[in-house]
Each structure stands twice: as C-alpha cells, then as structure tokens.
Write an enzyme that holds these catalytic residues in place. Structure first.
Site, PDB file in Angstrom:
ATOM      1  N   LYS A  50      41.272  48.562  43.946  1.00  0.00           N
ATOM      2  CA  LYS A  50      42.499  47.382  44.423  1.00  0.00           C
ATOM      3  C   LYS A  50      43.771  48.825  44.245  1.00  0.00           C
ATOM      4  O   LYS A  50      43.472  48.752  43.138  1.00  0.00           O
ATOM      5  CB  LYS A  50      42.040  46.167  43.484  1.00  0.00           C
ATOM      6  CG  LYS A  50      43.515  45.105  44.384  1.00  0.00           C
ATOM      7  CD  LYS A  50      43.156  44.000  43.796  1.00  0.00           C
ATOM      8  CE  LYS A  50      44.564  43.171  44.010  1.00  0.00           C
ATOM      9  NZ  LYS A  50      44.755  41.168  43.959  1.00  0.00           N
ATOM     10  N   SER A  90      44.538  38.044  46.904  1.00  0.00           N
ATOM     11  CA  SER A  90      44.954  38.918  47.182  1.00  0.00           C
ATOM     12  C   SER A  90      44.535  40.293  47.692  1.00  0.00           C
ATOM     13  O   SER A  90      44.827  41.283  48.013  1.00  0.00           O
ATOM     14  CB  SER A  90      46.200  39.586  45.985  1.00  0.00           C
ATOM     15  OG  SER A  90      46.029  39.180  44.859  1.00  0.00           O
ATOM     16  N   SER A 137      42.569  35.371  43.564  1.00  0.00           N
ATOM     17  CA  SER A 137      42.561  36.429  43.880  1.00  0.00           C
ATOM     18  C   SER A 137      40.726  37.359  44.269  1.00  0.00           C
ATOM     19  O   SER A 137      40.844  38.445  45.450  1.00  0.00           O
ATOM     20  CB  SER A 137      43.868  37.460  43.847  1.00  0.00           C
ATOM     21  OG  SER A 137      45.093  36.893  44.266  1.00  0.00           O
TER      22      SER A 137
END
EC number: 6.3.5.7
Length: 485
Positions: free
Chosen positions: A79, A154, A178
């Site tokens: 990420k 997210s 997330s």
C-alpha cells in the site's frame, strides 16, 4: 503453467523444489499487472526493474544453496502509505506527489529479508481516509468482480490486486476496517492484527492509536504466512509489544472442537443486507458442524463506536497531518507571498476534500471549549468498549459478525452521503477502538458479489483466528471463487 493462479505458499514450494525460478514467477505476475491493471487500477507505481533485480538476486542465493526466507520468492504489493526504499510513497495524495522514500518501513524490510519480491505500490484512499478508494488523488480503483463497483477502502488497491491475481499477497493498513472491508468486497482474506503486534515504523500515520499494518491473501494460509513475516517487537516503534509470536502455520488446523464463539445481537440489526445476514447464518452452521459452540451475547456500546472513532481518528489525523507543509517535498503552491502562505496555500490546494474535512473535524474536537465535550468523552467511550470486549473474551475464544453490512456498491453511489459511507464500517471500527485482532474471509455471494465474515479475537490471539478461519475455509469452497477479468 500460469503462475498467477498459484497461492504464495504454493509458489514458495515450487521455487524451493527448483521447479520454477523466482524470476519466472516475477515476470509472470508483472505481465499480469500489465494486462489487467488498466481495468482495475490497483497499482500507483510498478517497480518492474527493482522486482526483476530482486528476483535474480534470490535465484542467485538459491543456486548457492542458501535459504531465501519464509516468503521464498513470492511476489507482493505494498500500500502506498508504507515506505519502501527508493519507491514513491504518496499516500495517494497530491501533497506527496513525487516523494521518494529514502528508507524502508520495518514491515518492508521484513518482507525483503524473508524473500518477498515487491512489485510496486498500491492505490488507496488519500491518507487512508475513506472506505471505497474513490478518494485517491490519482485514480479510482475498481472491484475485479464488477468494474463499476468499488473495491472497498482504504486498502482498495491491495485487495483488488490480490483478487485479480496481479499479486498473491499484499500489505495494507487498517485504522477502522481498511484491510477487512476491502477483503470482504473483493472476496479474499484480510487480517488486522492486534495493535502492537506489527511495527508502524515507516508507515505514514493517520490515527496513531488505531493504525495497524494488515495482510491480504487469497487464502488463510497465505495470510498467516505474511503475518508471520511482519509480526514482532521493533525498537523503532515503542508501541510494539514484546510478546512471543507463535508459529501461525501450526495453528492452521481444522479442529475447532469446543471453541466458544460469541454472536453479538447488536451486529444483526437494521441496516444489514438480508443476503449478507443469510451468508453469516449459513457460515455459523459450518462452525457448529465443526464442533464450535455458538452463543448470543450483547455488546451494547458497539453502537457508539463509529461516533467515538471519528472523533479520535480525526483528532489524531489533524495532529499527524500538520507535518505536510509544502516546504520540503511534494506539492508547493506557486501563488505565495510569504512562508505562512506556503503552508496554508499548499495544503489547501493539495489535500483532497475528505482529508480537509477530517482535519477540520479533528481540529475542532481538540480546540479549547470542545476538548472535554468531544475528544475526552470519546476516550471514555473507547475504554468502555474495550471493557465490553474484555468481558466477552473471559468466556469466549472469538466473536463472529459480518465484515460489512452490504456487498460492494457502485462507484459514486455513496460519495454524497458521508453518513451512509461511514456506517459501512460499523462492524469493523469497534475492533480498532478496542485494539483487538480480526480477520475477514469470504463466506458467500450476494447478487454475484462476495460477502465477508469477520472473526474477532482476544489480544495477541491471531493464532486462534487463523485456526477458526482455516477450519471454516477447508469446509467450504468460497475461497476458490475468482472474478472473471
């Protein structure tokens, strides 16, 4: 032989037996990224040259008979808020556009030292603020099951990349769901470890008392493997716990006889899609058949978790994001008169709408006259919620709930309704408030879209979660579902 169809632990075995090289596996996945990512938009940066160099170095070690670590040459994505040396780290924000990390986060270091090949950086909601990956400043990631729908957030890029077989593994971060919610939306496995189990050093902070690096994979074994690699105490993060990390592979047993599972009635009220509810109830029958005992319990304060979470997370974000000033790197406003202008105008121009909203909410909650009324009260609610979980874990091994109240929704469907968007995290947020671990795994389909089951555990009992999740997974076929891209 299409290596992208293999799980990470299967690739590791093939590589160790010299049936395939790390370079071949890496090339196959990079080719898949090139073919698929234009549809999915999971990657923000593809590290082709770096990945191939790392793969060749691992093959060289293998040729000398050296051990290449637990990941054994498996590819993965990271990420874009987790630092990887010499790669961009933008947090999907314009304010960090062009920023190249000069060092590795501890988890990136661990992945490299254990033979993981990093293929690049994955898309996310800006500064991890969002539940759909629509808040990225660069692109909207799409759900591989239906390209008109969100992948969750997210860590939407991480989940979409794993589900579409661009990578078998990915790292994400989980502040209020997330990792777990995107895992649910994309039909894969996602674990949020106990707060303090995994180092946050080198991870860009959103809510420092809530953030935790999590793992995503296509089955429980892959998730356990990556969690093993990144777990443990770190002198660079004083919040990591000096508690022994068990061998998670040993916990991958189908035997759950006598395990006690709690079912909170508050998690099965209005707002839960009936098809999601049916999938969860069907899953409970599998746990019962495998020998677990299930009892309904009450978690009354869970209803206050979302309110407390947004006060605490936004307050911490307003402090953490004050460091992004447009002075040293990233976006810098050109229409400035003085140094103060640089700070205010750069932030106004470069931060997205959701980030500005959360910074303002957090600043308001911390301001004189409102600190006691909002922030302090949220801290009290947090302690009460922790107490409720601790009481349940005196008698139970785990708690089961849906991961999300609905399957993946259409892109743009909830962008104008903040409350509806925030309530999508209603089952995941209490976990972060309490700091406990939780795993999401696929348990069904609603209208052709994956449904996720969440298992919550006691502090540092990730092994119990893997045991329960593995037992369920081996009794069903949901983890074998794949989107048709």
């Amino acid at each position: 032989m299409d290596f992208t169809n293999y799980k990470a632990h299967e690739l590791k075995d093939l590589i160790s037996k010299k049936e395939v090289s790390v370079e071949e596996v890496t090339k196959a996945h990079l080719e898949n990224v090139k073919n698929i990512d234009a549809k999915v938009n999971a990657f923000l940066y593809i590290a082709e040259e770096e990945a191939l160099n790392d793969a060749k170095a691992l093959d060289e070690k293998l040729s000398k008979g050296e051990d290449i670590g637990l990941l054994g040459g498996a590819p993965l994505g990271i990420k874009d808020n987790i630092s990887v040396k010499n790669m961009q780290n933008t947090c999907a924000s314009k304010i960090l556009e062009g920023y190249i990390s000069p060092y590795d986060a501890t988890v990136s270091e661990s992945v490299k030292s254990q033979g993981g090949v990093i293929l690049g950086k994955l898309n996310m909601d800006e500064f991890a603020m969002g539940s759909s990956t629509e808040n990225s400043a660069y692109k909207i990631t799409r759900n591989p099951w239906d390209l008109d729908r969100v992948p969750g957030g997210s860590s939407g890029g991480s989940a979409a990349a794993v589900a579409s077989k661009e990578v078998p593994l990915a790292l994400g971060t989980d502040t209020g769901g997330s990792v777990r919610q995107p895992a649910s939306f994309c039909g894969i496995v996602g674990l949020k470890p106990t707060y303090g189990r995994v180092s946050r050093s080198g991870v860009v902070a959103y809510g420092s008392t809530l953030d935790q690096v999590g793992t995503l994979g296509r089955d429980v074994k892959d998730c356990a493997l990556l969690t093993q690699v990144i777990s443990g105490v770190d002198h660079r993060d004083f919040t990591t716990a000096n508690i022994n990390v068990p061998n998670y592979e040993n916990s991958l047993s189908e035997n759950i006889k006598g395990k006690k599972i709690a079912l909170p009635k508050e998690f099965f009220k209005d707002g839960l899609d009936p098809k999601v509810q049916k999938s969860i109830y069907d899953a409970l029958e599998v746990f019962k058949a495998n020998g677990a005992e299930i009892t309904e319990v009450s978690l009354p304060l869970a209803d206050y978790a979302i309110s407390a979470y947004y006060l605490l997370a936004c307050a911490e974000a307003s402090s953490n994001l004050a460091r992004f000033d447009g002075v040293r790197y990233g976006h810098r406003s050109e229409s400035v008169e003085d140094a103060v202008d640089v700070y205010f105008k750069s932030r106004s121009e470069a931060f997205g709408k959701e980030v500005k909203k959360r910074i303002m909410l957090g600043t308001y909650a911390l301001s004189a006259g409102y600190y006691d009324a909002y922030y302090k009260k949220a801290l009290k609610v947090r302690n009460l919620i922790k107490g409720e979980f601790e009481n349940i874990f005196k008698d139970f091994d785990a708690i089961i709930s849906p991961t999300a109240p609905t399957p993946a929704y259409k892109i743009g469907e909830k962008t104008e309704n903040a409350l509806e968007m925030y309530l999508g995290d209603i089952y995941t947020v209490p976990v972060n408030i309490a700091g406990i671990p939780a795993i999401s795994l696929p348990c069904g389909v609603a209208d052709g879209l994956p449904v996720g089951l969440q298992i919550m555990g006691n502090y540092f009992k990730e092994d119990t979660l893997f045991n329960l999740a593995y037992s369920y997974e081996q009794s069903t076929k949901w983890h074998e579902m794949h989107p048709n891209l």
